[in-house]
Scaffold this motif. Sequence first.
Motif, PDB file in Angstrom:
ATOM      1  N   LEU A   1       0.828  -1.207   0.000  1.00 15.95           N
ATOM      2  CA  LEU A   1       0.000   0.000   0.000  1.00 15.95           C
ATOM      3  C   LEU A   1       0.863   1.258   0.000  1.00 15.95           C
ATOM      4  N   ARG A   2       1.953   1.244   0.763  1.00 17.28           N
ATOM      5  CA  ARG A   2       2.864   2.403   0.790  1.00 17.28           C
ATOM      6  C   ARG A   2       3.444   2.668  -0.593  1.00 17.28           C
ATOM      7  N   GLN A   3       3.836   1.602  -1.287  1.00 14.63           N
ATOM      8  CA  GLN A   3       4.407   1.768  -2.622  1.00 14.63           C
ATOM      9  C   GLN A   3       3.375   2.328  -3.598  1.00 14.63           C
TER      10      GLN A   3
ATOM     11  N   PHE B   1      -7.786   2.795  -5.011  1.00 16.61           N
ATOM     12  CA  PHE B   1      -6.970   3.875  -5.536  1.00 16.61           C
ATOM     13  C   PHE B   1      -7.596   4.445  -6.804  1.00 16.61           C
ATOM     14  N   THR B   2      -7.394   5.742  -6.978  1.00 18.77           N
ATOM     15  CA  THR B   2      -7.926   6.427  -8.154  1.00 18.77           C
ATOM     16  C   THR B   2      -6.811   7.193  -8.863  1.00 18.77           C
ATOM     17  N   VAL B   3      -7.042   7.487 -10.127  1.00 20.42           N
ATOM     18  CA  VAL B   3      -6.224   8.412 -10.902  1.00 20.42           C
ATOM     19  C   VAL B   3      -7.190   9.377 -11.543  1.00 20.42           C
ATOM     20  N   ARG B   4      -6.977  10.665 -11.311  1.00 22.27           N
ATOM     21  CA  ARG B   4      -7.867  11.715 -11.825  1.00 22.27           C
ATOM     22  C   ARG B   4      -9.329  11.469 -11.448  1.00 22.27           C
TER      23      ARG B   4
ATOM     24  N   PRO C   1       5.690 -11.608  -2.643  1.00 22.11           N
ATOM     25  CA  PRO C   1       6.375 -10.346  -2.957  1.00 22.11           C
ATOM     26  C   PRO C   1       6.596 -10.118  -4.459  1.00 22.11           C
ATOM     27  N   PRO C   2       6.960 -11.140  -5.252  1.00 25.29           N
ATOM     28  CA  PRO C   2       7.083 -10.886  -6.696  1.00 25.29           C
ATOM     29  C   PRO C   2       5.755 -10.442  -7.333  1.00 25.29           C
ATOM     30  N   GLU C   3       4.637 -10.946  -6.840  1.00 21.37           N
ATOM     31  CA  GLU C   3       3.335 -10.510  -7.353  1.00 21.37           C
ATOM     32  C   GLU C   3       3.068  -9.057  -6.966  1.00 21.37           C
ATOM     33  N   HIS C   4       3.492  -8.661  -5.775  1.00 18.56           N
ATOM     34  CA  HIS C   4       3.361  -7.263  -5.344  1.00 18.56           C
ATOM     35  C   HIS C   4       4.174  -6.360  -6.260  1.00 18.56           C
ATOM     36  N   ARG C   5       5.428  -6.776  -6.548  1.00 19.42           N
ATOM     37  CA  ARG C   5       6.296  -5.976  -7.412  1.00 19.42           C
ATOM     38  C   ARG C   5       5.700  -5.808  -8.797  1.00 19.42           C
TER      39      ARG C   5
ATOM     40  N   ARG D   1       2.831   1.809 -11.947  1.00 16.18           N
ATOM     41  CA  ARG D   1       3.667   2.975 -12.281  1.00 16.18           C
ATOM     42  C   ARG D   1       3.582   3.287 -13.772  1.00 16.18           C
ATOM     43  N   ARG D   2       3.704   2.256 -14.605  1.00 15.77           N
ATOM     44  CA  ARG D   2       3.642   2.457 -16.058  1.00 15.77           C
ATOM     45  C   ARG D   2       2.284   3.001 -16.486  1.00 15.77           C
TER      46      ARG D   2
END
Length: 90
Positions: free
Chosen positions: A16-18, A33-36, A70-74, A81-82
């Motif tokens: 969640l922090r990331q 989470f939202t964007v715009r 953790p790999p699924e989180h990454r 991000r993309r």
Amino acid sequence: MPRPDDDTLKTLLPLLRQLREIKGVREARPGAFTVRGASFINLQAEAGQVWAEMKKAGGAGFDRYPLATPPEHRKLVDDARRRAAALDDE
């Protein structure tokens, strides 16, 4: 699908922090989470598993991400991000 309970969300705090650190991404409520102002990522619980649904590139539906390791989180964070950057460029 139901959202994860508070205890489950606590186990996902590093993830969640990331997600909170991604430019343009806002947490509307825990695990959502939202964007715009539009839905971007929603965490969901199903049959003892936690999943994330993230808006597809182009906005037509959602992709589903398991969040057991953790790999699924990454993978979720990298893809978020993309996609957030692409939405920011629009």
